[in-house]
Scaffold this active site. Structure first.
Site, PDB file in Angstrom:
ATOM      1  N   GLU A  68      -6.181 -10.531  -1.571  1.00 54.80           N
ATOM      2  CA  GLU A  68      -7.026 -10.332  -0.388  1.00 54.80           C
ATOM      3  C   GLU A  68      -8.501 -10.294  -0.802  1.00 54.80           C
ATOM      4  O   GLU A  68      -9.272  -9.426  -0.376  1.00 54.80           O
ATOM      5  CB  GLU A  68      -6.634  -9.029   0.335  1.00 54.80           C
ATOM      6  CG  GLU A  68      -5.162  -8.962   0.697  1.00 54.80           C
ATOM      7  CD  GLU A  68      -4.773  -7.756   1.548  1.00 54.80           C
ATOM      8  OE1 GLU A  68      -5.658  -7.062   2.077  1.00 54.80           O
ATOM      9  OE2 GLU A  68      -3.564  -7.517   1.697  1.00 54.80           O
ATOM     10  N   GLU A  91       0.799  -1.241   0.000  1.00 56.44           N
ATOM     11  CA  GLU A  91       0.000   0.000   0.000  1.00 56.44           C
ATOM     12  C   GLU A  91       0.827   1.284   0.000  1.00 56.44           C
ATOM     13  O   GLU A  91       0.548   2.207   0.769  1.00 56.44           O
ATOM     14  CB  GLU A  91      -0.957  -0.012   1.196  1.00 56.44           C
ATOM     15  CG  GLU A  91      -1.852  -1.221   1.197  1.00 56.44           C
ATOM     16  CD  GLU A  91      -2.825  -1.267   2.385  1.00 56.44           C
ATOM     17  OE1 GLU A  91      -2.662  -0.474   3.319  1.00 56.44           O
ATOM     18  OE2 GLU A  91      -3.740  -2.100   2.342  1.00 56.44           O
TER      19      GLU A  91
HETATM   20  C1  GLA Z   1      -5.040  -4.435   4.160  1.00 57.40           C
HETATM   21  C2  GLA Z   1      -3.849  -5.235   4.560  1.00 57.40           C
HETATM   22  C3  GLA Z   1      -4.245  -6.491   5.243  1.00 57.40           C
HETATM   23  C4  GLA Z   1      -5.338  -6.272   6.244  1.00 57.40           C
HETATM   24  C5  GLA Z   1      -6.485  -5.638   5.596  1.00 57.40           C
HETATM   25  C6  GLA Z   1      -7.597  -5.593   6.601  1.00 57.40           C
HETATM   26  O1  GLA Z   1      -5.631  -4.897   3.025  1.00 57.40           O
HETATM   27  O2  GLA Z   1      -2.997  -5.544   3.494  1.00 57.40           O
HETATM   28  O3  GLA Z   1      -3.152  -7.012   5.906  1.00 57.40           O
HETATM   29  O4  GLA Z   1      -4.893  -5.452   7.287  1.00 57.40           O
HETATM   30  O5  GLA Z   1      -6.056  -4.379   5.142  1.00 57.40           O
HETATM   31  O6  GLA Z   1      -7.712  -6.859   7.248  1.00 57.40           O
END
Ligand code: GLA
Length: 401
Positions: A311, A197
């Protein structure tokens, strides 16, 4: 004292509990396996630290997934809360369990602005500390006390409001962190999110638009290249990824966060960062733009990079992309939303299949609608009792098309 009636009631309890338990486990075993459905195309993953899983959840993990990302335990804050303190127990146990069960482990994450302790950035010299103390005391006595925190928000930001160490010291600390953590699991963890990020929201895509705090100001944009090089040194066989959310947005028109991600990735490649691929997080919703998703995969592949969906979750509640706490928002989810959600998942897997030559892995962020950071938005394939939802059936059907 054990007497006849104690034994009788024990037998009675067992008679009720055991078939219920066996029934639950067989419910899982009767579900078609996701990993088998997509075998030969890409790995199917889930996210969990495995610290408190029920037998049913363990059965579901073994049934459906061939790779796991720890949801929290490898993030900088839990793993390395102080300069001289590492917490390896949870990750060690998780990696052992996965090895015993033939499941691969993905490392998440070496560098991040969030869930990262402030010590990485602090100047610990006695002079700096004394000055900081003096300033703090002065501020405490001020009537209008400024917000000394400077940083806040979800999970705590990796920033430091006190005196800051030099760039060299901060880089040395990051290097130690990466060499220690990636080195410890060398050969046991197949790949790493090296940085997570880095790109800020809301940019027009004409620059990399890196966040204007944390690593990106304490060191500078080159922090990512250093991190990739050290991760490669520590674990030469590990795949190394850059991971982010919403980086598919703007792909069709090459604007916004997607355009920024292309600038960032091209620079990393030019600077010789040993980068294997890009993780598109995939925190999506019923109205997510799937054309952007497909175009983003194509654009990353054109840079010679592998792609993973890291994710994945699709909320059933509307167009929210973020987390909503339990009981927030409108908790009544109309039945038809689950059908719409199934259709979004089906279309996504249609896209992933089409690009399975460049996609290594599709990881869901959680085990069920109750074991999810988006709890309350029913974003996953299984309900809280691990019953398969329409989205699960849609993905299985799509594997057969
Ligand atoms: C982001 C992070 C994850 C997690 C999510 C919320 O996507 O990469 O590790 O913290 O937020 O669970």
């Amino acid at each position: 004292m054990i007497n006849k009636s104690t034994i009788a009631s024990l037998l009675f309890t067992l008679a009720i509990v055991v078939p219920g338990y066996a029934q639950d486990i067989s419910k899982i075993k009767n579900q078609e396996s996701l990993k088998k459905a997509y075998a030969g195309k890409f790995l199917i993953g889930t996210a969990d630290d495995l610290t408190r899983i029920s037998d049913l959840e363990a059965a579901s993990i073994k049934q459906h997934y061939n790779i796991i990302t720890p949801e929290n335990c490898m993030k900088p804050q839990p793993m390395h809360p102080e300069e001289d303190t590492y917490n390896f127990e949870t990750t060690d146990a998780m990696v052992d369990w996965c090895e015993k069960n033939g499941i691969a482990v993905w490392g998440h994450t070496l560098g991040w602005h969030s869930q990262s302790p402030a010590w990485f950035f602090q100047d610990n010299s006695p002079e700096a500390q004394a000055k900081a103390k003096e300033e703090a005391e002065k501020e405490d006595s001020d009537e209008q006390r400024p917000n000394r925190q400077g940083f806040g928000g979800f999970g705590g930001f990796g920033g430091n409001s006190g005196p800051q160490a030099s760039k060299e010291v901060i880089l040395e600390r990051l290097k130690d962190h990466i060499m220690t953590v990636a080195g410890r699991y060398k050969g046991r963890i197949v790949g790493w999110d090296v940085f997570n990020e880095s790109i800020a929201d809301g940019g027009d895509g004409t620059t990399e638009n890196l966040r204007n705090y944390s690593w990106y100001t304490a060191v500078g944009p080159e922090v990512l290249t250093y991190a990739f090089k050290w991760a490669h040194e520590a674990a030469p066989d590990a795949q190394l990824y850059y991971n982010d959310y919403n980086i598919e947005q703007g792909a069709v028109e090459n604007t916004g966060k997607h355009a920024s991600s292309l600038l960032l990735l091209k620079r990393l490649i030019d600077e010789g960062a040993p980068i294997t691929g890009v993780g598109i997080q995939g925190h999506w919703h019923l109205d997510s733009n799937l054309e952007d998703v497909e175009k983003a995969i194509e654009n990353y592949a054109a840079l010679g990079l592998r792609v993973a969906i890291t994710e994945l979750d699709v909320t059933a509640t509307g167009d929210n992309s973020g987390a909503f706490g339990v009981n927030q928002g409108d908790r009544t989810i109309p039945e038809e939303n689950y059908q719409m959600q199934a259709e979004v998942y089906r279309k996504l897997f249609e896209i992933f299949k089409r690009h399975s030559d460049v996609i290594d892995r599709v990881t869901f962020w959680g085990l069920s609608d109750t074991r999810s950071w988006r709890r309350g938005q029913d974003a996953l394939l299984f309900d809280g009792e691990l019953n398969a939802k329409p989205a699960f059936h849609a993905i299985i059907e799509e594997s057969k098309n």
